[in-house]
Write a protein that holds these residues in place. Structure first.
Motif, short mmCIF file in Angstrom:
data_model
loop_
_atom_site.label_atom_id
_atom_site.label_comp_id
_atom_site.label_asym_id
_atom_site.label_seq_id
_atom_site.Cartn_x
_atom_site.Cartn_y
_atom_site.Cartn_z
N GLY A 16 0.61 -0.95 0.25
CA GLY A 16 0.01 -0.35 0.09
C GLY A 16 0.69 0.91 -0.22
N ARG A 61 -0.61 2.01 -11.92
CA ARG A 61 -0.31 3.09 -10.16
C ARG A 61 1.32 3.08 -10.95
NH1 ARG A 61 1.09 -0.88 -7.58
NH2 ARG A 61 0.67 -3.16 -8.98
N GLU A 79 1.13 2.28 -3.83
CA GLU A 79 -0.07 2.14 -3.97
C GLU A 79 0.46 0.17 -4.62
OE1 GLU A 79 -4.14 4.74 -4.87
OE2 GLU A 79 -3.71 2.04 -5.27
#
Lengths: 113, 115
Positions: A16, A61, A79
Motif C-alpha cells: 500500500g 500505478r 499503492e
C-alpha cells in the motif's frame, strides 16, 4: 560510453505504500529511458518507458519522471502490492546509438503484505 | 507463444568445452540482440544484428565468442573454450522498427554454468 547508476539496490516497503527508484545517466545524448521488471527466473519485461521530449509519463500505478538537465529519471510505484516484488532495471539509450541500451544494476523491491 | 524463445534454458559444461545457444526472435522483428547478465547486475550488451548483418560487437565479446543470424531469422551464440568467467545468464532480445527507440523484448535466457 554511457554510464547508468541505479539506487537503491534493495527497497522494502509495506503493501500500500509508494516505492521510488532513481537512476542517473552520464551521456547527455541519451533520450530513451525504459524500465524493466524481472521476476525471479523470468525474463525482463518492459513496464514503462519515456522519451526525452516528455517530462513525466503515467500508466495506472506506475509513473516515470525525467529531468534531462540533471540527467536523472525515476520510477514511482503507488499503492504497492506483493506482486510488485521483483528486480527493477532502468536503462538509457543514446540518440547516436539507440541500438545499445545501457542498464542500471537493478533494484530488488520487496513488498511486505 | 509469440515471444522470444531461447534454448536451452540451462547449460552446464566443463571448462574448455564449446557451447552454442539459440535464439528465435519475435517473427516480425528485424533487430536481434545478445546481452549477458551476471548475478546482481543489469544486462550488458554483447552484440546486435539488423536482419542478418551483425552491426556492432561489444569489447566484452572476446574472440572466443561468435554470433550468427543466417537469413535474418534465428540467431546462435557460440562460446569456444569456455572459462569459468563465462558463467552467466545469456539473454536474447528482439525489437521492431526503423527508429531507435523501440523497446527490447527479452527471452527467458540461457543460464550457463562452467565448472
Amino acid at each position: 560510453g554511457e554510464n547508468v547508476e541505479q539506487h537503491p539496490s534493495t527497497l522494502s516497503v509495506q503493501e500500500g505504500d509508494s516505492a521510488v527508484i532513481k537512476c542517473t545517466y552520464s551521456d547527455s545524448a541519451s533520450n530513451y529511458f525504459p524500465w524493466y521488471k524481472q521476476e525471479l527466473g523470468k525474463r525482463p519485461q518492459l513496464i514503462i518507458d519515456i522519451r526525452s521530449n516528455v517530462g513525466e509519463k503515467k500508466d495506472q500505478r506506475i509513473a516515470v519522471t525525467l529531468n534531462k538537465t540533471a540527467k536523472h529519471f525515476s520510477l514511482h510505484i503507488t499503492e504497492t502490492q506483493p506482486e510488485d516484488s521483483a528486480v527493477y532495471f532502468c536503462a538509457a539509450a543514446p540518440l547516436y546509438n539507440f541500438n545499445k541500451f545501457y542498464f542500471g544494476s537493478g533494484t530488488k523491491l520487496n513488498v511486505k503484505p | 507463444d509469440t515471444g522470444v524463445s531461447q534454448n536451452p534454458r540451462h547449460k552446464i559444461t566443463k571448462r574448455g568445452q564449446n557451447v552454442t545457444f539459440r535464439c528465435d526472435p519475435i517473427s516480425e522483428h528485424n533487430r536481434l540482440y545478445w546481452y549477458r547478465q551476471t548475478l546482481g547486475q543489469g544486462p550488458e550488451f554483447l552484440t546486435y544484428f539488423q536482419n542478418e548483418a551483425q552491426l556492432e560487437k561489444s569489447r566484452l565479446l572476446s574472440d572466443r565468442f561468435s554470433a550468427e543470424r543466417p537469413k535474418g531469422s534465428f540467431s546462435t551464440l557460440e562460446i569456444q573454450r569456455t572459462e569459468q568467467g563465462d558463467s552467466a545468464m545469456y539473454l536474447c532480445a528482439s525489437s521492431l522498427g526503423t527508429t531507435g527507440d523501440s523497446p527490447l523484448h527479452f527471452g527467458n535466457g540461457t543460464r550457463l554454468t562452467v565448472t
